[in-house]
Write an enzyme that holds these catalytic residues in place. Structure first.
Site, PDB file in Angstrom:
ATOM      1  N   LYS A 221       0.861  -1.365  -0.025  1.00 28.72           N
ATOM      2  CA  LYS A 221       0.193  -0.129   0.123  1.00 28.72           C
ATOM      3  C   LYS A 221       0.943   1.256  -0.047  1.00 28.72           C
ATOM      4  O   LYS A 221       1.937   1.195   0.683  1.00 28.72           O
ATOM      5  CB  LYS A 221      -0.966   0.021   1.415  1.00 28.72           C
ATOM      6  CG  LYS A 221      -2.057   1.100   1.385  1.00 28.72           C
ATOM      7  CD  LYS A 221      -2.694   0.929   2.450  1.00 28.72           C
ATOM      8  CE  LYS A 221      -3.795   1.888   2.628  1.00 28.72           C
ATOM      9  NZ  LYS A 221      -4.714   1.768   3.925  1.00 28.72           N
TER      10      LYS A 221
ATOM     11  N   SER B 249      -9.577   2.047   2.940  1.00 26.79           N
ATOM     12  CA  SER B 249      -8.818   2.790   1.956  1.00 26.79           C
ATOM     13  C   SER B 249      -7.918   1.875   1.161  1.00 26.79           C
ATOM     14  O   SER B 249      -7.132   2.120   0.181  1.00 26.79           O
ATOM     15  CB  SER B 249      -8.048   3.800   2.632  1.00 26.79           C
ATOM     16  OG  SER B 249      -7.134   2.964   3.580  1.00 26.79           O
TER      17      SER B 249
ATOM     18  N   SER C 122      -9.703  -0.729   6.953  1.00 26.46           N
ATOM     19  CA  SER C 122      -9.319  -0.611   5.919  1.00 26.46           C
ATOM     20  C   SER C 122      -8.474  -1.790   5.171  1.00 26.46           C
ATOM     21  O   SER C 122      -7.985  -1.731   4.209  1.00 26.46           O
ATOM     22  CB  SER C 122      -8.381   0.764   5.587  1.00 26.46           C
ATOM     23  OG  SER C 122      -9.275   1.718   5.807  1.00 26.46           O
TER      24      SER C 122
END
Length: 497
Positions: A80, A155, A179
């Site tokens: 990420k 997210s 997330s």
């Protein structure tokens, strides 16, 4: 040779260690897959081809020399874009950090490199991890490989989409209010929020410091456990890091069994707003736990109904403080610096241009909640609710070994459906937020497809702090039982891209 992108991480590592395939061949196969599908999926913001191939060659050279390889040596991973990575762009999904190249590695990234895991690149995300759909990325949304018109969660939607689309067998995410788990639920994958402090936050760009936690994303429970064991552990560079042995999650994942376990079903996580098909699949899975020998009881945690409100005071308040460092003076975007404006004016112009709408919304909420005269009424009250939530967990874990619930109230919703309704968007994290507020461990595992739309449903498993191994024990048992019934992993039912 079988399609190398379809192997599990454990299988890939075994084949590399035995010499059946090379790490370079594995990486090349995944790079080719990214080339073939990522234009449609948009899981990656940056692909580090040269770095990945160089690391793969290093792994092959180690094996040729007879050096002992780690349990995931040569296996590709997607990270990420929230973790600083030396020499590789780190944008956090924001224009304000566009083009920023860190000079150091986050601890998680360092641990991956030391374990000879191959980093393919950085994945798309909601800007500064603020969102539940990856629509808030400054670089465009990511599609859910089950249906590219729907969200892959947020997210960390880029990480969940990458493993779902077979662009990587493993990914790293972060979980502030769900997330990791929410994207796992809507993509039919496995996502784990470790105990807060169990994985170092050093080098993670902060959103909400008392809530943020990095963790593993994978297509099955064992692969998640193997990745968890690589990235977890005490770190002197992180003042919140727990100085205790890492729970043996790999053994738990290899020996999934719920016989004799007491499982609590959270009473508050159902009712209005929950999709009927989601509750149906969760109820079926609870019944499966009974069949596997678990004792199932209903547990009430009344303070959980206040978790969403508390979270959206605490998280924005902490984000307001953390994002103050983005002032156009030290790094990242700078707007309006033509010699005629003051530093304050340049900072204001830069933030106006560099931050997206959701980031601005949360910064304003947080600044207001922390302002003189409102602190006790808002932020202080939210912290009191947080204490009540912790006490509810303590009481529950005095009665049961783990708690279960839906991971999300609904399946993946269409891109754009909630774009103009922040409250509807925030409700996507209704079930996941309490564990962030309390700091305990939680996992999402697939439990079937909703009958209304044929999209994945996730079951959330919650364990006490530093009992992460219980997640893997229950998750592995359910995964094996589900796959025995289905005849294959759930992802095999996903449409091919």
């Amino acid at each position: 040779m079988a399609d190398l992108t379809r192997l599990t991480a454990a299988e890939t590592a075994e084949r590399i260690a035995s010499g059946e395939v090379t790490a370079v061949e594995v990486v090349e196969a995944h790079l080719a897959r990214i080339d073939a599908v990522d234009e449609k999926v948009h899981a990656f913001l940056h692909v580090d081809r040269e770095g990945a191939l160089a690391k793969a060659r290093e792994v092959d050279e180690k094996r040729a020399r007879g050096e002992r390889l780690g349990p995931l040596a040569g296996v590709p991973v997607a990270v990420k874009d929230l973790f600083t990575t030396e020499g590789v762009p780190t944008t956090v999904g924001s224009k304000i950090l566009e083009g920023w190249i860190p000079q150091y590695d986050a601890t998680v990234v360092r641990k991956l490199k030391e374990a000879d895991v191959v980093i393919l690149g950085k994945t798309n995300m909601d800007e500064f991890a603020m969102g539940s759909s990856t629509e808030n990325s400054a670089y465009g949304p990511t599609g859910n490989p089950w249906d590219l018109t729907r969200i892959p969660g947020g997210s960390g939607g880029g990480s969940s989409a990458a493993i779902t689309a077979y662009e990587a067998p493993l990914a790293i995410g972060t979980d502030t209010g769900g997330s990791i788990r929410q994207p796992a639920a809507v993509t039919g994958t496995v996502g784990v929020k470790p105990t807060y402090g169990g994985v170092s936050r050093y080098g993670m760009v902060a959103f909400s410091s008392s809530l943020d936690q990095g963790g593993p994303c994978a297509r099955n429970v064992l692969d998640a456990a193997l990745l968890h064991s690589v990235i977890a552990g005490h770190d002197e560079l992180d003042s919140t890091s727990i100085d205790q042995p890492v729970p043996d999650v790999v053994t738990a994942a290899r020996n999934g069994d719920v016989a004799g376990l007491r499982v609590g079903v959270v009473k508050e996580f159902r009712g209005e707003g929950y999709q009927a098909g989601v509750l149906q699949r969760v109820d079926e899975t609870v019944e499966l736990l009974r069949e596997l020998g678990a004792e199932v009881v209903e547990v009430s945690c009344p303070s959980f109904t206040k978790a969403l409100a508390a979270y959206y005071l605490i998280a924005p308040s902490e984000c307001s403080s953390n994002l103050a460092r983005f002032d156009a003076m030290r790094y990242g975007l700078r707007v309006g610096d033509d010699g005629t404006r003051s530093a304050e004016e340049v900072t204001a112009l830069t933030r106006a241009a560099g931050f997206g709408d959701e980031v601005k919304r949360r910064v304003m909420l947080g600044t207001y909640a922390l302002s003189s005269g409102y602190y006790d009424a808002y932020y202080g009250s939210a912290q009191k609710v947080r204490t009540l939530i912790k006490r509810d967990f303590e009481r529950a874990f005095g009665e049961v070994d783990v708690l279960v619930s839906p991971t999300t109230p609904t399946t993946a919703f269409p891109i754009g459906e909630r774009a103009d309704d922040p409250m509807a968007m925030y409700l996507a994290d209704l079930c996941t937020i309490p564990s962030n507020l309390a700091g305990n461990a939680a996992m999402s595992v697939p439990c079937g497809l909703a009958p209304e739309d044929g999209l994945p449903v996730g079951l959330q498993i919650i364990a006490p702090a530093m009992a992460d191994d219980r997640l893997y024990r229950v998750g592995a048992a359910l995964e094996a039982a589900h796959q025995a019934r289905w005849g294959h992993p759930l992802l095999e039912e996903a449409p091919s891209l």
